[in-house]
Design a protein around this motif. Structure first.
Motif, short mmCIF file in Angstrom:
data_model
loop_
_atom_site.label_atom_id
_atom_site.label_comp_id
_atom_site.label_asym_id
_atom_site.label_seq_id
_atom_site.Cartn_x
_atom_site.Cartn_y
_atom_site.Cartn_z
N ARG A 250 60.27 10.46 35.24
CA ARG A 250 58.90 9.98 35.42
C ARG A 250 58.10 10.94 36.28
N VAL A 251 58.75 11.53 37.25
CA VAL A 251 58.03 12.52 38.05
C VAL A 251 57.52 13.62 37.13
N GLY A 252 58.42 14.00 36.21
CA GLY A 252 57.99 14.98 35.25
C GLY A 252 56.85 14.46 34.38
N ASP A 253 56.97 13.21 33.97
CA ASP A 253 55.94 12.65 33.11
C ASP A 253 54.58 12.64 33.78
N LEU A 254 54.65 12.44 35.09
CA LEU A 254 53.40 12.47 35.84
C LEU A 254 52.69 13.78 35.58
N GLY A 255 53.46 14.86 35.68
CA GLY A 255 52.87 16.16 35.39
C GLY A 255 52.37 16.24 33.96
N PHE A 256 53.15 15.72 33.07
CA PHE A 256 52.78 15.77 31.66
C PHE A 256 51.45 15.04 31.44
N ILE A 257 51.37 13.85 32.00
CA ILE A 257 50.15 13.05 31.79
C ILE A 257 48.95 13.77 32.36
N ILE A 258 49.13 14.29 33.57
CA ILE A 258 47.99 14.98 34.19
C ILE A 258 47.57 16.16 33.33
N ALA A 259 48.56 16.88 32.86
CA ALA A 259 48.24 18.03 32.02
C ALA A 259 47.51 17.57 30.76
N MET A 260 48.01 16.49 30.19
CA MET A 260 47.45 15.99 28.95
C MET A 260 45.99 15.60 29.15
N ILE A 261 45.75 14.91 30.26
CA ILE A 261 44.39 14.42 30.48
C ILE A 261 43.46 15.58 30.78
N THR A 262 43.96 16.52 31.56
CA THR A 262 43.13 17.70 31.80
C THR A 262 42.81 18.40 30.48
N MET A 263 43.80 18.45 29.64
CA MET A 263 43.57 19.10 28.35
C MET A 263 42.51 18.37 27.55
N ILE A 264 42.59 17.04 27.56
CA ILE A 264 41.60 16.30 26.78
C ILE A 264 40.21 16.66 27.27
N TYR A 265 40.07 16.76 28.58
CA TYR A 265 38.74 17.02 29.09
C TYR A 265 38.27 18.44 28.86
N TYR A 266 39.21 19.36 28.99
CA TYR A 266 38.75 20.75 28.96
C TYR A 266 38.95 21.41 27.61
N VAL A 267 39.94 20.93 26.89
CA VAL A 267 40.28 21.66 25.67
C VAL A 267 40.05 20.80 24.43
N GLY A 268 40.21 19.51 24.60
CA GLY A 268 40.35 18.70 23.40
C GLY A 268 39.08 18.13 22.84
N SER A 269 37.97 18.81 23.04
CA SER A 269 36.73 18.19 22.60
C SER A 269 36.65 18.07 21.08
N ASN A 270 37.36 18.90 20.38
CA ASN A 270 37.30 18.80 18.91
C ASN A 270 38.40 17.95 18.32
N GLY A 271 39.31 17.60 19.10
CA GLY A 271 40.46 16.86 18.58
C GLY A 271 41.63 17.20 19.45
N PHE A 272 42.63 16.38 19.34
CA PHE A 272 43.69 16.52 20.32
C PHE A 272 45.01 16.87 19.67
N ASP A 273 44.99 17.46 18.47
CA ASP A 273 46.27 17.91 17.93
C ASP A 273 46.47 19.40 18.27
N TYR A 274 47.66 19.84 18.02
CA TYR A 274 48.01 21.18 18.49
C TYR A 274 47.09 22.24 17.91
N ILE A 275 46.72 22.02 16.64
CA ILE A 275 45.91 23.04 15.98
C ILE A 275 44.57 23.19 16.69
N ASN A 276 43.95 22.02 16.97
CA ASN A 276 42.67 22.08 17.65
C ASN A 276 42.81 22.58 19.08
N LEU A 277 43.90 22.19 19.69
CA LEU A 277 44.10 22.63 21.07
C LEU A 277 44.23 24.14 21.12
#
Lengths: 168, 628, 503, 106, 492
Positions: free
Chosen positions: B182-209
């Motif tokens: 879970r400690v690891g997941d914490l990092g994962f979630i934070i990374a994921m959410i940061t990605m949504i905000y900064y990278v994922g504006s067009n979609g959140f699959d790997y291709i768009n990312l």
């Protein structure tokens, strides 16, 4: 002349009142009160209220205080039954101090009334005649109510005075 | 297209697990269902999935097609859609294949290992659920769906580790695993959410990312990369979140084989490889990853040299091998890393299963110094173990040699000589502790002859043989060009092939030689010390290595205990003595004032009159002031 | 004698005649308590119907000086007084009905009690009908003297006569201030008739205002004493506690209403100009009253004393509305009237039920004595709970609506701080009211055989009161064509209007 | 001096104050009663002087009514004193403390 | 829907309750009637759900005059946010009834029915006084049910929760009255309707601050937010199962609902201004309660803390001022209600069978009651926020929203995944799984009714986790409406 009479009567009234609250024996107190009331009656007379002067002497000094004295005698209270009152004077002084603002307030308020001569008025004023006319013309309701009040008080006095079944 | 079959790769084990679970409940509550039903159900799903995966594999050969399948819209908030999507590219199919294959074998093994267990159905329920989660993890088309699998894997491991839940220690081990994950997941979630905000504006699959990653500030990417790597650390048991892995051996041995060797722990490596487009942009983070991997490898190897519990030795070796993998992926050699994942899956599963067989034979004895002489008793197991040990040690031509060699080559060619050095050192240690294990368990003498061995069922032996075969040949698909091979893995995964991985042939040979030498040195030392070890002496270990560098104690002392203290402080001190005190104090204050005020209520007529007088006096004073 | 005028004073007449006839009847041995109470009820019912007849005047709002040439405008009959008379008579009727059981069980009561009772009703009714200060004082004295004696009626019990004595001394002392105030007002305006005082004050704005203010203040002191506001509150706890329970119920429920009935008239009609002077004093008085009552109530173990102490708190709430009169006369006055009704019902119910429960013996006095009461007498416990909820001002009871009006008025008139203080007092009150509910419902009873079972008319009456409390709180949300809460407040408003018919 | 309304009022207030002091300082219930009577008389004095001041009979009537009220109170008060003395055998008002919070039934 | 479906939903339980009180029906009859009522209401609610339009505005409005002197109306209506809570209530209550099936007295069922009336009334009210009416009214049956059927020091905890919550709501009452008066002064007529109150413009900032505080204290106590939580522990641990079920799963959420329904439209500016503070208070509560839960030995107290922790998280969500956070909060309301409600039912059963609440005295339940453990596990995983359960979806969205609000807050709020996991799993280990040698032979596994009762919860937890979008589309327009029309946030 009137001033002197007034001052004398006022002094009697005040000393009577003071005596009432200072004497330990109720009987002395009652007598002081009579002095005070009679003096007050005199002042009533000075104020052109001869009928009330009469009433004061007869009803108060005569009836009520006599009744009071009678009860004092009737209960036959001995000295030992009298409560011990060590703080009496202290209380009086503290109370007097507290009453000062009250008195100042009232006197101040009355001083706003314009000054008018207060000499004794003519015969008719304050006589039983004019008194009766005023009473029955204008004040019938309170007068009748007084009778009911006295009735109620009578019932109350009867209730209290009657010996209860388990009284003792 | 029959892309929807992608979903079925995941769905088959999932449905199978659900059926198993319900059937199990039914069987314990109502009518007993024979084990064979569970076996058939449980064992069929990995192979069905393998078939489907293989069909995709076949379609993929020769072209670079990526299969996508969006099952439904998982979530749509504010016009932002996240689909329950599956994506099969070469990497995922590669993973799917060996997960289902090795997983299937372990299933077979487990059907023998768990035969007498009361919770047979439950076990396969977990196993299939685990498989489904793992497959979802690799087949997901976006990080968030991957995360579902990621967490599913974690929770299944929790249930499997604490499978024998009556014993507190096992559950504790499960908890530890889950929390560390879970400690690891914490990092994962934070990374994921940061990605949504900064990278994922067009979609959140790997291709768009991947497309969106290009014009994002580098510090954000660094943050994302680091946070993601925290997730990988947790899942793959690297420093500092590795503590759960040795304890996780509390579960049944097939669990250790499946989860803590072949599949789950490699998820971290997979994840880094999956996000290669991110890590390509931030080589600094990659370097950190490589160093963490290197130190983990060394650290685990050192600890493993002094352990006595057979499964713990293997657990530390897993951690050590994972370190190798991180070296590779950290330095950009994604295909190399995945290659090692692949080979490692074979030999590590084999090692665990062999160990399991020994343990079963010896009635659940796990201390290697209480075993000994098993070579004659269980020859098949011995040979399987021998092959696996050779493979992990890196003796050519066994599987491990090729992959490990490539990793070290990658390290060397990237110019990270320190990492390379650590790698070599670790290789020596690896050889040492693995052969130590092998020698003590199988060659040790003066063991208790009289012991009656538990029989090992055929279903346990069969997978051993398959895997032993696999451990020999698995490496051949990745034979480097220098040895005349064409590095199938590298070309298959050529999207991820690090272009800088080119060194002169001569130097490559020298490196290879050094690796072999390292393995031989380690083996030799172990041979000297432990061949024909006298089993009468059970060594008592002491010292910092035996105590695993006191890492558990440090965690316990400085984190767990502190948190507990804080908890007690909060719930019994702050809440009770402070916050509740204020509330209760208020009410007590009211009552106290009530008692104080009641002194006025003394039934003294004169006093009451006096009280009135005071009031009148105050009012009069006020009026005097107001009226002037 | 013209009939219409006589009809207007018919309620008063019935009560007064009832009192006197009972006084006479009490000399006969054959008149038992029960017969006496029936006669009392009869007179009260006559009065009640006469009063309702008057209230249903075809003009709607009305205001009349009956026999104006004889009574000299000293008695007024208007919607306002009619409304209050209804409360008073109803209170008396309910007290008799609820207390009958109690009076029968206790040896000390005789038929004279009912005579005094009717005298006090008469006094109170007269008080709300008075339009002149001296008559008002006499009415007050009639009511008070009857109450003094009613409290001490069972003179074999120390508690009773002590309470009587304390009330007598302090009541007389406070009454003196009324007279003093009357004299000052007379000095300022040369009249004691309501309405004329106001006119005179308007005409002579400057010169005599101080006297008028002081006179008003003196009357206010008596008023504050009678409703037990700080710092004239000490007597209340002792007297109410010392009194027999039905009498306590009666005083708590009705006397306050009568006093307010008079003082509202006085203040609204005559003291419009000077009322602002008191605002600041009253604010402090209210805060202290609320605090005193709340703190005192919270420590009580005896239920009766708790209810009494909490009645001081309710005085505080009423005063909050009283302060608001200077700004928002109509709604504040009507909210006082409404709250009086609400409190009247709740208190009468609560005291009455406790009186009923403890009438056999003095067994149920403290909170602890009510342990597990709900198991033995679920209906009584439910009723008692309703009364407590209403007193605490929990929604769906009339008490909530009453508080709603008062606090809204306070905020509307800019006294938000008073609303907050009132709310805090309410919050404390939840503690001591809910404690009773908790005690009744949440404990198992130990031995519980001595409670009088539901019999006679008292529980029925109390039940009706309880239903009325709920109805007053919920109103017509459930039943579409039934008069709702609006009805009561509309009545209150029209009675307020009637005060100004003679401007 | 006798011509000024204020002097009468002052006298009345002094008597009123004395009466009040009697109530707060004396334990003897007789004297408490007498003090109240004194205060009533003080108020009477105010009324009567006002009557003289405004030259109207109305305040005198009021004073008469007040005297009657005093009589009614006297009846109740005195009978209550008798009852109290019979029960307590004492005239000390301070000993009537059954109702104090301290002694409230627990 | 012209027959006043909302009124029926509100008052049917009350009607049944009073009928049962008056009629000579035993506990069983009352229970059957209560269950039937719950089912009927479920059907009615399904009708409402079916007919609900996808817009952000109030629907199913009902309007009657009540106290016309002060413009108080009986005015009802629902929007998407109320709808989901309504669905929640309608689903949870029949389930709970199945769980409480045996061994409860008549008073218990009557109280439950009355609570249901209070809850739904609170949910539908569009008039502030009416809202207050139900809000307080709800408390009484809760008071009764805890006091009469609770355990331990129940009287004390009853008084405590009552006084505590009434304190809060009284401050709210003052605020409501003040708003009414302000409306009166501005527009010359009385009204307490929400739609009217929001038009007030004359309030000064100081006034608004005080009123805002009045409302917030009431809701913060109900939720409870730090530091108004001390009533929670005793109440939860001493309440009977049904009471604590309703308290934790529905009533606490009504505090959140109140904030969204009333505070947000009435004080939009302050709402925005104070959002950062509340986000942080929520996060602080999340961590604080989470850590406090860790060492609790009383299992119900532990759940109380856990509940408070999640409610802090919900509050964080509604103050993030973006769609993610708010939908996440709405979703977490459902998720948490189901999971916590389910857990309390399960624990209630455990307590009922074993009579113990202390964690060290438990253990070995899993072996004795496997089905029980399965459901326990599902609820637990939902609390922990495991993907595949709706707990994850909501936590994810809230973290997302919080991150959008402030990245640092987002990062800190992500700690929830760690905190909940640690205390929940540790508890699971000690209380359910591990065999500590305690005698738990009295523990019975779930019977058929209980399984039927628990299935909808478990199913929804998973279904909403696997396919959340299916449940989202009814809420989202409402949240959009809140943000765009009420808070006037256009670019977030």
């Amino acid at each position: 002349m009137v001033d002197i009479v007034f001052i004398v009567l006022a002094l009697f009234a005040i000393f009577g009142g003071l005596g009432m609250i200072l004497f330990a024996q109720p009987i002395y107190c009652a007598l002081s009160l009579i002095v005070c009331l009679v003096a007050l009656g005199g002042i009533f007379a000075l104020l052109s209220a001869p009928f009330l002067f009469m009433v004061q002497i007869i009803l108060y000094a005569g009836a009520i205080i006599t009744l009071l004295l009678f009860i004092i005698m009737f209960l036959n209270i001995k000295d030992v039954n009298l409560p011990d009152e060590p703080n009496k004077v202290t209380t009086i002084f503290v109370g007097a101090a507290l009453l000062i603002p009250f008195n100042i307030l009232i006197l101040k308020a009355f001083s706003t009334l314009p000054n008018k001569p207060m000499h004794i008025l003519g015969k008719d004023f304050g006589s039983i005649h004019s008194f009766g006319i005023e009473l029955f013309r204008g004040w019938l309701v309170p007068f009748e109510l007084i009778s009911i009040l006295l009735l109620a008080a009578l019932v109350g006095a009867v209730v209290y005075a009657r010996k209860g079944s388990v009284d003792g | 297209m029959n892309n929807f079959l992608l979903a079925w790769i995941v769905l088959i084990p999932l449905l199978s697990s659900m059926t198993l679970g319900l059937m199990y409940l039914f069987s314990i509550k109502v009518i007993k269902i024979p084990n064979i039903v569970f076996t058939v159900l449980g064992l069929s799903s990995p192979f069905l999935s393998f078939m489907i995966g293989f069909s995709f594999f076949l379609q993929m050969i020769g072209n670079h097609e990526i299969f996508l399948y969006k099952a439904y819209r998982w979530l749509s908030v504010d016009g932002y859609d996240i689909d329950m999507g599956f994506m099969a590219d070469k990497l995922s199919i590669f993973m799917v294949l060996f997960i289902t294959f090795v997983g299937g074998l372990i299933h077979i093994y487990a059907s023998g290992y768990m035969k007498t267990d009361k919770g047979y159905g439950k076990f396969f329920f977990y196993f299939n659920l685990f498989l489904a989660s793992m497959l979802l993890l690799v087949l997901a088309d976006s990080p968030i769906i991957m995360f579902i699998g990621w967490e599913g894997v974690g929770v299944c491991s929790y249930f499997l580790i604490s499978y024998y839940y009556e014993d507190t220690k096992n559950v504790q081990a499960g908890n530890k695993a889950f929390i560390a994950n879970r400690v690891g997941d914490l990092g994962f979630i934070i990374a994921m959410i940061t990605m949504i905000y900064y990278v994922g504006s067009n979609g959140f699959d790997y291709i768009n990312l991947e497309a969106g990653m290009q014009n994002v500030p580098i510090n954000v990417l660094t943050f994302i990369g680091s946070a993601l790597f925290v997730g990988a650390i947790g899942k793959s048991a690297q420093i500092p979140l590795f503590v759960w892995l040795p304890d996780a051996m509390a579960g049944p041995t097939p669990v250790s084989a499946l989860i803590h060797a072949a599949t789950m722990v490699t998820a971290g490596v997979y994840m880094v490889a999956r996000f290669h487009f991110l890590y390509d942009l931030i080589p600094n983070v990659g370097l950190i990853i490589a160093y963490v991997g290197a130190f983990s490898a060394l650290f685990a190897a050192i600890i493993a040299t002094k352990q006595t519990d057979i499964k713990k030795i293997l657990a530390y070796s897993t951690m050590s091998q994972l370190g190798y993998m991180f070296i590779a992926v950290g330095l950009g050699g994604y295909s190399v890393g995945i290659f090692h994942v692949f080979t490692h899956a074979f030999f590590k599963a084999l090692l665990f299963m062999g160990a399991g067989a020994v343990i079963v034979a010896l009635h659940h004895e796990q201390n290697i110094f209480k075993m000994g002489g098993m070579r004659s008793k269980t020859p098949i197991v011995y040979f399987a173990m021998l092959i696996a040990t050779l493979a992990i040690t890196g003796i050519p031509p066994f599987a491990g040699f090729f992959s490990k060699d490539e990793i070290l080559l990658t390290a060397f060619s990237s110019g990270e000589y320190l990492i390379w050095g650590i790698g070599v050192l670790t290789a020596i240690l690896t050889a040492y502790y693995m052969f130590r294990l092998l020698f003590v368990v199988f060659h040790g003498k003066n063991y208790q002859e009289s012991r009656k061995l538990h029989t090992i069922s055929k279903s346990m032996i069969m997978p051993l043989i398959v895997l032993a075969f696999g451990s020999i040949v698995a490496g051949f698909i990745g034979i480097p060009e220098i040895l005349g091979g064409n590095n199938l893995v590298g070309s298959w995964l050529n999207d991820w092939k690090n272009s800088s991985l080119h060194v002169e042939h001569s130097r490559e040979f020298i490196l290879m030689g050094i690796n072999i030498l390292a393995a031989v040195i380690g083996t030799y030392v172990a041979y000297k010390k432990f061949f024909n070890y006298d089993m009468a002496i059970v060594p008592k270990y002491n010292g910092i290595i035996w105590k695993k560098f006191y890492i558990d104690e440090i965690y316990d002392r400085f984190i767990v205990k502190k948190v507990k203290e804080v908890s007690i402080f909060i719930s019994y001190k702050v809440d009770v003595n402070f916050i509740d005190m204020i509330v209760m104090g208020l009410s007590r204050g009211f009552i106290k004032s009530g008692h104080f005020i009641s002194k006025v209520q003394n039934a003294n007529t004169r006093f009451y009159a006096f009280f009135m007088l005071v009031g009148i006096s105050v009012i009069s004073t006020y009026l005097i002031m107001v009226m002037r | 004698m013209n009939m219409p005028d006589f009809i207007y004073i018919l309620p008063l007449f019935f009560v007064g005649v009832g009192a006197i006839s009972l006084m006479i009847l009490s000399t006969f041995k054959t008149i038992t308590i029960k017969k006496g109470s029936v006669i009392t009820l009869l007179f009260l019912l006559f009065a009640f119907f006469a009063n309702v007849y008057n209230l249903n005047n075809e003009d709607g709002v009305y205001s009349i000086y009956p026999f104006v040439d004889i009574f000299n405008k000293m008695i007024i009959v208007d919607t306002f007084s009619g409304y209050f008379s209804t409360i008073l008579i109803l209170g008396a009727i309910l007290t008799i009905l609820i207390g009958l059981h109690y009076f029968q069980k206790h040896k000390g009561f005789t038929v004279e009690f009912f005579s005094l009772f009717l005298f006090s009703v008469f006094g109170m009714m007269l008080l709300v009908h008075s339009n002149e200060l001296i008559s008002a004082f006499v009415s007050l004295e009639i009511a008070s003297i009857s109450l003094y004696v009613m409290i001490g009626f069972e003179k074999v019990i120390d508690k009773r006569i002590e309470a009587s004595y304390r009330y007598l001394v302090l009541g007389s002392l406070a009454g003196l201030f009324f007279l003093l105030g009357t004299s000052f007002i007379y000095a300022a305006t040369q009249t004691t008739t309501l309405g004329e005082i106001g006119n005179m004050a308007l005409n002579t704005v400057d010169s005599n205002t101080p006297l008028l203010i002081i006179g008003g203040t003196m009357i206010l002191i008596t008023f504050l004493f009678k409703i037990a506001a700080f710092p004239f509150q000490n007597w209340a706890l002792d007297v109410y506690d010392g009194a027999p329970l039905p009498v306590t119920a009666y005083i708590a429920a009705t006397f306050k209403a009568a006093i307010f009935g008079f003082i509202l008239r006085l203040v609204v009609v005559d003291f419009d100009l000077i009322i602002d002077v008191w605002d600041k004093i009253l604010v402090y008085i209210i805060i202290f009253t609320l605090a005193y009552g709340s703190f005192l109530a919270i420590i009580q173990k005896s239920l009766k004393r708790m209810l009494v102490a909490s009645s001081i708190v309710h005085t505080g709430y009423l005063l909050i509305a009283f302060v608001s009169i200077s700004v928002i006369g109509e709604s504040a006055a009507s909210s006082i009237i409404f709250y009086l009704v609400a409190y009247f019902l709740s208190a009468l119910g609560a005291f009455g039920l406790i009186a009923y429960i403890s009438s056999a013996d003095q067994l149920r006095i403290t909170y602890d004595d009510f342990r597990g009461f709900a198991k033995i007498r679920p209906y009584m416990a439910a009723m008692l709970s309703i009364f407590m909820l209403s007193l605490a001002g929990i929604p769906s009871t009339i008490g909530f609506i009453g508080k709603f009006y008062i606090f809204t008025g306070a905020i509307e008139s800019g006294h938000s701080i008073l609303a907050v203080v009132g709310i805090i007092a309410t919050f404390i009150s939840v503690y001591y009211y809910f404690k009773l509910i908790a005690v009744m419902y949440f404990y198992r009873s130990s031995e519980m055989t001595d409670v009088p079972p539901l019999q006679g008319i008292a529980p029925l009456i109390i039940g009706v009161i309880a239903l009325f409390i709920i109805w007053g709180g919920v109103g017509n949300t459930l039943i579409a064509y039934f008069p709702g809460v609006d009805f009561l407040i509309d009545m209150a408003k029209s009675s307020y209007e009637s005060l100004f018919l003679y401007g | 001096m006798a011509d000024s309304l204020l002097s009468y009022i002052a006298l009345a207030m002094i008597l009123f104050s004395i009466g009040f002091l009697g109530v707060i300082s004396r334990k003897n219930i007789f004297i408490v009663y007498m003090s109240i009577e004194l205060m009533l008389n003080a108020i009477n004095l105010i009324f009567i002087s006002l009557g003289r001041y405004y030259e109207t009979m109305v305040p005198q009537v009021m004073a008469m009514i007040i005297i009657a009220i005093a009589a009614a109170e006297a009846a109740v008060f005195l009978s209550l004193i008798v009852v109290l003395y019979r029960r307590k055998k004492s005239l000390d008002s301070d000993i009537f403390t059954v109702l104090s919070q301290k002694d409230a039934h627990e | 829907m012209d027959f006043g479906i909302l009124s029926v939903i509100i008052f049917l339980p009350m009607f049944v309750a009073f009928s049962m009180l008056i009629l000579p029906v035993g506990a069983k009859g009352t229970r059957n009637a209560a269950f039937l009522t719950a089912i009927i209401i479920f059907i009615l609610v399904c009708m409402v759900y079916y007919n609900f339009q996808l817009s952000g505005y109030m629907q199913f409005r009902e309007h009657h005059r009540w106290i016309s002197t002060y413009g108080i109306n009986y005015s009802l209506g629902i929007d998407g946010f109320s709808l989901i809570i309504l669905m929640l209530i309608a689903t949870l209550i029949p389930s709970a009834y199945l769980w409480l099936w045996d061994g409860r007295t008549k008073g218990y069922w009557v109280s439950m029915l009355l609570i249901q009336t209070g809850i739904t009334g609170t949910l539908f009210s569009q008039d502030l006084i009416l809202f207050y009416f139900f809000w307080e009214g709800m408390l009484l049956p809760v008071f009764m049910i805890i006091g009469m059927f609770g355990t331990g020091n129940r009287v004390f905890s009853t008084i405590k929760i009552t006084v505590y919550t009434i304190m809060g709501s009284l401050f709210m009452l003052i605020s409501i009255l003040y708003l009414g008066v302000a409306f009166f002064y501005e527009f010359g007529s009385w009204s307490f309707a929400l739609n009217d109150i929001v038009q007030i413009t004359t309030l000064s900032r100081t006034e608004e601050l005080w009123l805002f505080a009045g409302f917030m204290i009431a809701f913060a106590i109900k939720i409870p937010l730090f530091p108004f939580h001390t009533w929670l522990l005793e109440t939860y641990s001493n309440s009977p199962t049904g009471g604590v079920f309703l308290l934790s799963s529905i009533m606490a959420k009504l505090g959140v609902y109140g904030i969204v329904r009333f505070v947000m439209p009435i004080f939009p500016d302050l709402y925005k201004e104070f959002a950062p503070y509340f986000v942080w208070i929520g996060i602080f509560g999340l961590i604080y309660f989470g850590i406090a839960a860790l060492m609790q030995t009383n299992i119900k107290k532990m759940f109380a803390y856990s509940s408070a922790s999640h409610l802090g998280f919900i509050v964080t969500g509604i103050f993030t001022l973006n769609v993610y956070g708010m939908t996440g909060a709405a979703f977490l309301i459902i998720a948490h209600a189901m999971a916590t409600g389910g857990l309390f039912l399960l624990v209630g059963k455990m307590e009922y069978n074993l009579g113990i609440k202390a964690i060290p005295a438990l253990g070995g339940i899993a072996k004795k009651a496997p089905v029980f453990t399965v459901f326990f596990g599902i609820m637990l995983l939902c609390i922990v926020g495991l993907p595949g359960t709706n707990g994850f979806v909501s936590e994810f969205l809230i973290i997302l929203g919080t991150f959008g609000f402030s990245p640092s807050a987002g990062v800190v709020s992500a700690l929830t995944v760690l905190i909940a996991a640690s205390f929940m799993f540790w508890m699971f280990q000690r209380a359910i799984l591990a065999d500590n040698g305690n005698d738990v032979s009295q523990m019975k596994d779930l019977n058929f009714k209980e399984i039927v009762g628990m299935l909808p919860l478990a199913f929804l937890i998973i279904a909403m986790g696997v396919y959340p979008d299916w449940f989202f589309y009814k809420i989202e327009p409402t949240i959009q409406h809140y943000l765009v029309d009420i808070l006037e946030i256009r670019n977030y």
